[in-house]
Design a protein around this motif. Structure first.
Motif: not given
Length: 67
Positions: A14, A18, A30
């Motif tokens: 992720a 991103d 994250s």
């Protein structure tokens, strides 16, 4: 080899996505979460985290400098 992805694998993926899509605030969140778990990560995941941290820093620095 297991195809099941653990939580850290999903979070690394992720964060990478991103960064690629320019969602810097989400990527920073994250990466920060993963950094807190650094000692529990596998060596491969730690290496990937270091790469994400470097890429995020480089992109953020370019953005802040206006390049």
């Amino acid at each position: 080899m297991s195809l099941a992805a653990g939580p850290s694998s999903l979070l690394l993926g992720a964060a990478s996505l991103d960064i690629y899509l320019g969602r810097h605030a989400r990527a920073r969140s994250s990466v920060a979460s993963l950094s807190e778990q650094r000692e529990q990560l596998s060596p491969n995941h730690r290496a990937q985290l270091i790469g994400l941290e470097a890429e995020h820093f480089a992109l953020h620095s370019r953005f802040m400098l206006g390049d």
